[in-house]
Design an enzyme around this catalytic site. Structure first.
Site, PDB file in Angstrom:
ATOM      1  N   GLY A  45      28.396  40.233   4.514  1.00 36.86           N
ATOM      2  CA  GLY A  45      28.044  39.882   3.128  1.00 36.86           C
ATOM      3  C   GLY A  45      29.289  39.947   2.267  1.00 36.86           C
ATOM      4  O   GLY A  45      29.235  40.375   1.115  1.00 36.86           O
TER       5      GLY A  45
ATOM      6  N   ASP B  13      23.774  35.312   9.239  1.00 36.69           N
ATOM      7  CA  ASP B  13      22.706  36.045   8.553  1.00 36.69           C
ATOM      8  C   ASP B  13      22.841  37.505   8.973  1.00 36.69           C
ATOM      9  O   ASP B  13      22.735  37.823  10.162  1.00 36.69           O
ATOM     10  CB  ASP B  13      21.355  35.458   8.994  1.00 36.69           C
ATOM     11  CG  ASP B  13      20.190  36.143   8.302  1.00 36.69           C
ATOM     12  OD1 ASP B  13      20.385  37.218   7.698  1.00 36.69           O
ATOM     13  OD2 ASP B  13      19.070  35.594   8.374  1.00 36.69           O
ATOM     14  N   MET B  14      23.060  38.375   8.001  1.00 37.34           N
ATOM     15  CA  MET B  14      23.310  39.781   8.349  1.00 37.34           C
ATOM     16  C   MET B  14      22.076  40.466   8.941  1.00 37.34           C
ATOM     17  O   MET B  14      22.184  41.531   9.529  1.00 37.34           O
ATOM     18  CB  MET B  14      23.836  40.563   7.145  1.00 37.34           C
ATOM     19  CG  MET B  14      22.868  40.744   6.013  1.00 37.34           C
ATOM     20  SD  MET B  14      23.544  41.857   4.772  1.00 37.34           S
ATOM     21  CE  MET B  14      24.390  40.731   3.691  1.00 37.34           C
TER      22      MET B  14
ATOM     23  N   LYS C  54      30.095  46.261   1.593  1.00 34.37           N
ATOM     24  CA  LYS C  54      30.508  46.661   0.240  1.00 34.37           C
ATOM     25  C   LYS C  54      29.578  46.051  -0.800  1.00 34.37           C
ATOM     26  O   LYS C  54      29.465  44.839  -0.904  1.00 34.37           O
ATOM     27  CB  LYS C  54      31.954  46.221  -0.031  1.00 34.37           C
ATOM     28  CG  LYS C  54      32.472  46.822  -1.343  1.00 34.37           C
ATOM     29  CD  LYS C  54      33.948  46.609  -1.530  1.00 34.37           C
ATOM     30  CE  LYS C  54      34.248  45.218  -1.982  1.00 34.37           C
ATOM     31  NZ  LYS C  54      33.536  44.880  -3.235  1.00 34.37           N
TER      32      LYS C  54
ATOM     33  N   HIS D 219      22.634  47.837  -1.521  1.00 39.82           N
ATOM     34  CA  HIS D 219      21.784  48.017  -2.718  1.00 39.82           C
ATOM     35  C   HIS D 219      20.951  46.762  -3.014  1.00 39.82           C
ATOM     36  O   HIS D 219      20.062  46.791  -3.842  1.00 39.82           O
ATOM     37  CB  HIS D 219      22.614  48.471  -3.940  1.00 39.82           C
ATOM     38  CG  HIS D 219      23.527  47.442  -4.527  1.00 39.82           C
ATOM     39  ND1 HIS D 219      24.111  47.594  -5.766  1.00 39.82           N
ATOM     40  CD2 HIS D 219      23.971  46.250  -4.050  1.00 39.82           C
ATOM     41  CE1 HIS D 219      24.861  46.542  -6.028  1.00 39.82           C
ATOM     42  NE2 HIS D 219      24.801  45.717  -5.012  1.00 39.82           N
TER      43      HIS D 219
END
Ligand SMILES: C[S@@+](CC[C@H](N)C(=O)[O-])C[C@H]1O[C@@H](n2cnc3c(N)ncnc32)[C@H](O)[C@@H]1O
Length: 341
Positions: free
Chosen positions: A183, A226-227, A240, A244
């Site tokens: 990301g 796609d993570m 990083k 969240h």
């Protein structure tokens, strides 16, 4: 007293829009180019604005001086402060963050919060409710202007963070051969890491339309992916300001995916998380408040959250990591967590 507090709290958004105006007029750039403290009329001519608006510009500057965005000398001339230094485009360009977060196409979501609390379907977010069920990543993909503003805002903050990060934690990258920034947006972080540690093979992984905007740079690889699915193998993974954006269940999935993709060979393999720890003891009042603001932003945009120490602990252990270390940072509200597989 209470009346003033209600008025003040309700008017606080004027600060954000005054800042947006300062960025739009490039006031920091004009003051910097002037080379010494700048009188109001010189600032007005250099922007330029028409002379009948000089006094209004003075009023805007009065608010911004009060908020320490700019300073004034005894003669009333304007100077940069550490705050406005961060708005300079050739430094960190943090004005890009201001522009994104105050963009009407984005702020309209925040106006829909109370309706969402009352009527929003389970599992939907404020953004989804306001965009016919589309999540924020779909919105950024479809609305190119908003998506670019977001990428630019992230890249600007990233530039500021990573400068501090690679200087403060050189040991974090020692003994590693490869790192994937999961990301990682358009590659700002990997570019800085690769420049600081040329022996490290760096890769940025992000959604296809995002990495399509990554700078063409031989110092790092680019993977469209796609993570939540399979990750390319590496010694280390950087997450990083990513977790969240996700609910606990998805965070555990992403962290497990990183653990599975860590190359088995190595001592020193790790996952590095940079994110807010809401109740971190080193947080000052501003960092604490920033954490609360980001928490509501994450709730509205992603149905996600900022986390406290215990919540991070639970996530990390649920994903099967053997241990972790938390490092305080000079990055304001953000902490660095080093996870061991
Ligand atoms: C908050 S941004 C953080 C960007 C970057 N790590 C930074 O600190 O500047 C989150 C990033 O996750 C990316 N993203 C969202 N969903 C993703 C997915 N399923 N797979 C890969 N990347 C994703 C977004 O495109 C965005 O670049």
């Amino acid at each position: 007293m209470e009346l003033t507090s209600v008025l003040n709290q309700s008017l606080t958004y004027i600060n954000s829009f005054a800042l947006r105006c300062a960025v739009g007029l490039n006031i920091s750039g004009h003051i910097q180019a002037y080379g010494h403290p700048m009188p109001l009329n010189e600032l007005a001519r250099s922007i330029p604005i028409s002379p009948e608006k000089d006094m209004m510009l003075g009023r805007l500057m009065a608010l911004l001086v009060q908020k320490e965005v700019f300073a004034q000398d005894e003669a009333g001339c304007y100077m940069l402060t550490p705050f406005s230094n961060l708005l300079l485009t050739e430094r960190s360009n943090m004005g890009a963050f201001t522009c994104f977060i105050t963009e009407p196409a984005f702020t309209k979501h925040m106006c829909a919060m109370s309706e969402w609390f009352k009527d929003g379907e389970a599992g939907s977010t404020v953004c989804m409710a306001a965009n016919n069920g589309k999540d924020i990543w779909d919105l950024f993909r479809e609305n190119h202007e908003l998506g670019n503003l977001f990428n630019e805002a992230m890249a600007s903050r990233c530039k500021q963070q990573m400068g501090v990060f690679v200087k403060s934690y050189p040991h974090m990258f020692a003994d590693l051969n490869s790192l994937v920034d999961v990301g990682g947006g358009t590659g700002t972080a990997v570019k800085i890491i690769a420049n600081a540690f040329p022996m490290l093979r760096c890769t940025v992984l992000d959604l296809p339309h995002v990495v399509a905007k990554a700078s063409k740079d031989d110092s790092f690889n680019v993977v469209a992916g796609d993570m939540l699915k399979k990750l390319p193998p590496a010694d280390a993974f950087l997450l990083k300001n990513v977790l969240h954006d996700w609910c606990d269940e998805d965070c555990v999935r992403i962290l497990k995916g990183c653990k599975e993709a860590i190359e088995p060979r190595k001592d020193g393999s790790k996952v590095i998380i940079v994110d807010i720890i809401q109740d971190f003891e080193n947080n000052n009042a501003k960092a604490t408040e920033t954490g609360f603001l980001f928490d509501i932003l994450m709730m509205c945009c992603h149905g996600a959250k900022e986390r406290k120490k215990q919540e991070w602990h639970d996530l990390i252990l649920a994903a099967g990591y053997s241990g972790y270390k938390i490092h305080p940072t000079q990055l304001g509200a953000d902490c660095v967590m080093e996870l061991y597989p």
